[in-house]
Design an enzyme around this catalytic site. Sequence first.
Site, PDB file in Angstrom:
ATOM      1  N   TYR A 141      -2.584   1.691   5.021  1.00 15.29           N
ATOM      2  CA  TYR A 141      -1.564   1.696   5.088  1.00 15.29           C
ATOM      3  C   TYR A 141      -0.509   1.584   4.161  1.00 15.29           C
ATOM      4  O   TYR A 141      -0.866   0.309   3.449  1.00 15.29           O
ATOM      5  CB  TYR A 141      -0.859   0.341   6.424  1.00 15.29           C
ATOM      6  CG  TYR A 141       0.441   1.187   7.245  1.00 15.29           C
ATOM      7  CD1 TYR A 141       1.026   1.820   8.085  1.00 15.29           C
ATOM      8  CD2 TYR A 141       1.230   0.190   7.004  1.00 15.29           C
ATOM      9  CE1 TYR A 141       2.532   1.839   8.649  1.00 15.29           C
ATOM     10  CE2 TYR A 141       2.813   0.227   7.449  1.00 15.29           C
ATOM     11  CZ  TYR A 141       3.062   1.293   7.696  1.00 15.29           C
ATOM     12  OH  TYR A 141       4.688   1.653   8.242  1.00 15.29           O
ATOM     13  N   ASP A 236      -0.594  -0.398  -4.476  1.00 15.93           N
ATOM     14  CA  ASP A 236       0.399  -0.857  -3.277  1.00 15.93           C
ATOM     15  C   ASP A 236      -0.101  -2.523  -3.006  1.00 15.93           C
ATOM     16  O   ASP A 236      -0.936  -2.859  -2.376  1.00 15.93           O
ATOM     17  CB  ASP A 236      -0.146   0.150  -2.256  1.00 15.93           C
ATOM     18  CG  ASP A 236       1.323  -0.436  -0.868  1.00 15.93           C
ATOM     19  OD1 ASP A 236       1.143  -1.398  -1.058  1.00 15.93           O
ATOM     20  OD2 ASP A 236       0.808   0.122   0.108  1.00 15.93           O
ATOM     21  N   LYS A 264       7.516  -7.307   0.589  1.00 19.09           N
ATOM     22  CA  LYS A 264       7.520  -9.047   1.787  1.00 19.09           C
ATOM     23  C   LYS A 264       7.240  -9.749   0.579  1.00 19.09           C
ATOM     24  O   LYS A 264       8.742 -10.350   0.782  1.00 19.09           O
ATOM     25  CB  LYS A 264       5.455  -8.895   1.696  1.00 19.09           C
ATOM     26  CG  LYS A 264       5.436  -7.561   2.734  1.00 19.09           C
ATOM     27  CD  LYS A 264       3.908  -8.361   3.636  1.00 19.09           C
ATOM     28  CE  LYS A 264       3.530  -6.614   3.833  1.00 19.09           C
ATOM     29  NZ  LYS A 264       3.946  -6.562   6.093  1.00 19.09           N
TER      30      LYS A 264
HETATM   31  N1  PLP Z   1       2.154  -0.845   1.808  1.00 17.26           N
HETATM   32  C1  PLP Z   1       1.493  -2.470   2.577  1.00 17.26           C
HETATM   33  C2  PLP Z   1       0.278  -2.309   1.877  1.00 17.26           C
HETATM   34  C3  PLP Z   1       1.806  -2.651   3.968  1.00 17.26           C
HETATM   35  O1  PLP Z   1       1.750  -3.875   4.046  1.00 17.26           O
HETATM   36  C4  PLP Z   1       3.435  -2.562   3.856  1.00 17.26           C
HETATM   37  C5  PLP Z   1       3.453  -2.753   5.512  1.00 17.26           C
HETATM   38  O2  PLP Z   1       2.563  -3.725   6.018  1.00 17.26           O
HETATM   39  C6  PLP Z   1       3.660  -1.188   3.518  1.00 17.26           C
HETATM   40  C7  PLP Z   1       3.494  -0.601   2.075  1.00 17.26           C
HETATM   41  C8  PLP Z   1       5.272  -0.927   3.889  1.00 17.26           C
HETATM   42  O3  PLP Z   1       6.260  -1.736   3.952  1.00 17.26           O
HETATM   43  P1  PLP Z   1       7.770  -1.930   4.646  1.00 17.26           P
HETATM   44  O4  PLP Z   1       7.314  -2.216   6.301  1.00 17.26           O
HETATM   45  O5  PLP Z   1       8.890  -3.087   4.361  1.00 17.26           O
HETATM   46  O6  PLP Z   1       7.595  -1.018   4.707  1.00 17.26           O
END
Ligand code: PLP
Length: 424
Positions: A141, A236, A264
């Site tokens: 995700y 990511d 985060k």
């Molecule tokens: N990328 C990863 C690996 C994530 O775990 C998340 C959210 O859990 C995101 C992107 C998206 O981040 P946000 O919820 O701050 O938009």
Amino acid sequence: MTNRELFEKARGLMPGGVSSPVRAFKAVGGDPIIVSHAKGCRIWDVEGKEYIDFLMSWGPLILGHCHPRVVKALEDQLQKGLSYGITNAHEITLAQMVVSAMPSVQMVRFVSSGTEATMSAIRLARGYTGRKYIVKFEGCYHGHYDGLLVSAGSGVATLGIPGTPGVPEEIASLTLVLPYNNVEALKEAFEKYGEDIACVIVEPIAGNMGTVPPKDGFLEALRELTRKYSALLIFDEVMTNFRVSKGGAQELYSIEPDITCMGKVIGGGMPLGAYGGRKEIMEKVAPEGPIYQAGTLSGNPMAVVCGIATLSEVFEKNPYEQLEQTSKYLCDSLSEILSRKGIPHTINRVGSMLTVFFTDKEVYDYSTAKSSDLGMFAKFFRALLREGVLIPPSQFEAWFLSTAHTREDIDQALSRIERAVSSI
Ligand code: PLP
């Protein structure tokens, strides 16, 4: 008002009663709790019930709730302004901290969420390479950007949403989806589409199909193939940055991506994300270059000082060994409890992120993650909640520990878990 009364009211005002889908507890059943406040590794609902928190706001709170240094930084900034819309000196400090922690990042652009970071990184990769296809992995995700919602993990997996209504087929068809940890599938995709692939985006340690570490050679193959075909490699690290080590997963596995997405922990609990990479790539971002990306609240001083306070504490105290020890102790003891009850399980863990799967088979990709007994997970979740332990309300998520979780807290959590498991 009770949790139930407030949630009923919320459902009339916000879709599903929540601001983000998994919070509705749909996959586990029962009434969602409504939070009143939190401190350290504990969180309280509006009925005054206390929980030991392993959700930790889905990862940002590596120091726990309300760490004094973080609170002080926010209180100080509060007197100086909430937002300027003009560069502030704190942004430069935080940029310097990011660049010093991650050698692959020479320049960074701050945004307000992980989604913005990945969405902007994809645009940058397409603009930089002049190509349109992107590769992602099943169960990973990367936020809710259209092109990345294909076969996604996290809430999309939790709710079993097969496709993505609202995303035109034309957009989805530019995303190639491959199984995680499968080098052969990757080679085949590059042989077929290599010249048209702008980038591969990957969670270097997957957290959104539950925790799934990369197998030996997977990230290396990604690096080699993207280089061979002149595609960009995007890590990511929204979940893993400053979480699994100071330099993130890329430091842990010694692989340098071209672009890194952050979120985060970098904001310590405030809305903050970032993307960064080598100068020659980042210089293509506006206003230095032609690839547009902007934000009214980007580099927001409240978010940035929160990030600086969090990272300063982490850099000074270097808590990764402590986090490793506490997390290992939790997992070893939890595994013993489940084994004593004869409950098949597999626990995947990297440092302070972990997932308990209810299967005795190895979990190394999305299809093996899905082999977990979801009914057992739901029972486990509800029993833990009853006893005062909060974990993510979905099988396809990671638990997080913080420096606020002491050995005594873990012991207390374990006795609550033991009671919960006996009641299943
Ligand atoms: N990328 C990863 C690996 C994530 O775990 C998340 C959210 O859990 C995101 C992107 C998206 O981040 P946000 O919820 O701050 O938009």
